[in-house]
Enzyme design. Structure first.
Site, PDB file in Angstrom:
ATOM      1  N   PRO A  12       0.789  -1.230   0.000  1.00 39.22           N
ATOM      2  CA  PRO A  12       0.000   0.000   0.000  1.00 39.22           C
ATOM      3  C   PRO A  12       0.824   1.285   0.000  1.00 39.22           C
ATOM      4  CG  PRO A  12      -0.136  -1.120   2.118  1.00 39.22           C
ATOM      5  CD  PRO A  12       0.530  -2.067   1.172  1.00 39.22           C
ATOM      6  N   ASN A  13       0.324   2.233  -0.771  1.00 40.02           N
ATOM      7  CA  ASN A  13       0.867   3.602  -0.895  1.00 40.02           C
ATOM      8  C   ASN A  13       2.126   3.694  -1.743  1.00 40.02           C
ATOM      9  OD1 ASN A  13      -1.117   5.026   0.717  1.00 40.02           O
ATOM     10  ND2 ASN A  13      -0.257   3.921   2.452  1.00 40.02           N
ATOM     11  N   ARG A  20       5.733  12.100  -3.237  1.00 38.71           N
ATOM     12  CA  ARG A  20       5.690  12.639  -1.866  1.00 38.71           C
ATOM     13  C   ARG A  20       6.745  11.959  -0.997  1.00 38.71           C
ATOM     14  NH1 ARG A  20      -0.683  11.794  -1.577  1.00 38.71           N
ATOM     15  NH2 ARG A  20      -0.903  12.503  -3.705  1.00 38.71           N
ATOM     16  N   TYR A  25      11.563   8.066   0.990  1.00 42.60           N
ATOM     17  CA  TYR A  25      11.358   7.063  -0.059  1.00 42.60           C
ATOM     18  C   TYR A  25      11.976   7.423  -1.411  1.00 42.60           C
ATOM     19  CZ  TYR A  25       8.094   5.550   3.515  1.00 42.60           C
ATOM     20  OH  TYR A  25       7.547   5.147   4.703  1.00 42.60           O
ATOM     21  N   ASN A  82       7.768  -5.823  -1.349  1.00 42.84           N
ATOM     22  CA  ASN A  82       7.791  -4.764  -0.350  1.00 42.84           C
ATOM     23  C   ASN A  82       6.364  -4.678   0.197  1.00 42.84           C
ATOM     24  OD1 ASN A  82       7.821  -2.522   1.221  1.00 42.84           O
ATOM     25  ND2 ASN A  82       8.899  -1.219  -0.253  1.00 42.84           N
ATOM     26  N   GLU A 106      12.175 -10.036   1.149  1.00 39.39           N
ATOM     27  CA  GLU A 106      11.482  -8.838   1.644  1.00 39.39           C
ATOM     28  C   GLU A 106      12.356  -7.616   1.362  1.00 39.39           C
ATOM     29  OE1 GLU A 106       9.850  -9.057   5.688  1.00 39.39           O
ATOM     30  OE2 GLU A 106      10.503  -6.982   6.008  1.00 39.39           O
ATOM     31  N   HIS A 108      12.730  -3.249   1.483  1.00 39.74           N
ATOM     32  CA  HIS A 108      12.280  -1.921   1.924  1.00 39.74           C
ATOM     33  C   HIS A 108      13.189  -0.856   1.341  1.00 39.74           C
ATOM     34  CE1 HIS A 108       9.456  -3.714   4.645  1.00 39.74           C
ATOM     35  NE2 HIS A 108      10.408  -4.543   5.023  1.00 39.74           N
ATOM     36  N   ARG A 115      14.118   3.692  12.034  1.00 39.49           N
ATOM     37  CA  ARG A 115      12.882   4.472  12.117  1.00 39.49           C
ATOM     38  C   ARG A 115      12.112   4.124  13.397  1.00 39.49           C
ATOM     39  NH1 ARG A 115       9.922   4.443   6.521  1.00 39.49           N
ATOM     40  NH2 ARG A 115       8.900   6.219   7.560  1.00 39.49           N
TER      41      ARG A 115
HETATM   42  O1  CA2 Z   1      10.758   1.543   3.474  1.00 41.85           O
HETATM   43  C1  CA2 Z   1       9.875   0.888   2.932  1.00 41.85           C
HETATM   44  O2  CA2 Z   1       9.969   0.422   1.805  1.00 41.85           O
HETATM   45  C2  CA2 Z   1       8.548   0.671   3.676  1.00 41.85           C
HETATM   46  O3  CA2 Z   1       8.086  -0.640   3.365  1.00 41.85           O
HETATM   47  C3  CA2 Z   1       7.593   1.720   3.143  1.00 41.85           C
HETATM   48  C4  CA2 Z   1       6.247   1.721   3.856  1.00 41.85           C
HETATM   49  C5  CA2 Z   1       6.440   1.768   5.373  1.00 41.85           C
HETATM   50  O4  CA2 Z   1       5.175   1.647   6.010  1.00 41.85           O
HETATM   51  C6  CA2 Z   1       7.360   0.672   5.855  1.00 41.85           C
HETATM   52  O5  CA2 Z   1       7.519   0.800   7.249  1.00 41.85           O
HETATM   53  C7  CA2 Z   1       8.708   0.759   5.179  1.00 41.85           C
HETATM   54  C8  CA2 Z   1       5.422   2.940   3.429  1.00 41.85           C
HETATM   55  C9  CA2 Z   1       5.187   3.046   1.960  1.00 41.85           C
HETATM   56  C10 CA2 Z   1       4.529   4.358   1.698  1.00 41.85           C
HETATM   57  O6  CA2 Z   1       5.046   4.861   0.491  1.00 41.85           O
HETATM   58  C11 CA2 Z   1       4.881   6.192   0.238  1.00 41.85           C
HETATM   59  C12 CA2 Z   1       5.513   6.683  -0.863  1.00 41.85           C
HETATM   60  C13 CA2 Z   1       5.429   7.998  -1.193  1.00 41.85           C
HETATM   61  C14 CA2 Z   1       4.666   8.843  -0.412  1.00 41.85           C
HETATM   62  C15 CA2 Z   1       4.015   8.355   0.683  1.00 41.85           C
HETATM   63  C16 CA2 Z   1       4.111   7.024   1.020  1.00 41.85           C
END
Ligand code: CA2
Length: 156
Positions: A12-13, A20, A25, A82, A106, A108, A115
């Site tokens: 998700p996201n 953003r 990221y 991911n 996996e 990230h 974090r």
């Molecule tokens: O670091 C990663 O790849 C994560 O899997 C990213 C997740 C986070 O919840 C994990 O703890 C670590 C969040 C993905 C959200 O992606 C976004 C990308 C752009 C803007 C907002 C969110």
């Protein structure tokens, strides 16, 4: 050896990548990450199939399909995922990868261990061949190299 087929799942996201939160990221879009994986796969002898969803059940469905001999995905040798926020919560994804039995890595973008405390725990990591975190978009390329190495050295 015949061409490997690798499923890359994004949680998700991650469809928002590049638009953003570049501090966490990076600035690379998901489309760019997928394209780089397809090109690296070409060079390393692997076909890459990508899928992103904001819905836990859709990710479970793909993991199940990847383990079936006959599904719309066709044969899959391994999975790079991911799971995004589901990393820290999803027993459903854990159960799916365990039931499916396909080797998975996996991934990230960020170093989840630098974090918040709640990101330090993964529901999936102990079921993975390996975990790669903290290298931004490059985490996926490292995961692809690692999974191909694993598949070639274990026969899948
Ligand atoms: O670091 C990663 O790849 C994560 O899997 C990213 C997740 C986070 O919840 C994990 O703890 C670590 C969040 C993905 C959200 O992606 C976004 C990308 C752009 C803007 C907002 C969110």
């Amino acid at each position: 050896m015949s061409l490997l087929r690798i499923l890359v799942l994004h949680g998700p996201n991650l469809n928002l990548l590049g638009s953003r939160e570049p501090g966490h990221y990076g600035t690379t879009s998901l489309a760019d990450i997928n394209q780089a994986l397809i090109e690296l796969g070409d060079r390393l002898g692997a076909e890459i199939i990508t899928f992103q969803s904001n819905h836990e059940g859709e990710l479970v469905d793909k993991i199940q399909q990847a383990s079936l001999a006959r599904s719309e995905l066709g044969h899959i040798d391994g999975i790079i995922m991911n799971p995004a926020a589901y990393t820290h919560t999803s027993i459903a994804l854990r159960d799916a990868v365990l039931a499916g039995g396909k080797p998975f890595i996996e991934v990230h973008l960020s170093n989840i261990h630098q974090r918040e405390q709640f990101r330090h725990r993964s529901m999936l990591a102990d079921t993975a061949v390996g975990v790669i975190a903290g290298f931004g978009a490059c985490s996926y390329e490292l995961a692809l190299r690692g999974l191909i190495h694993h598949l070639k050295n274990t026969g899948g």
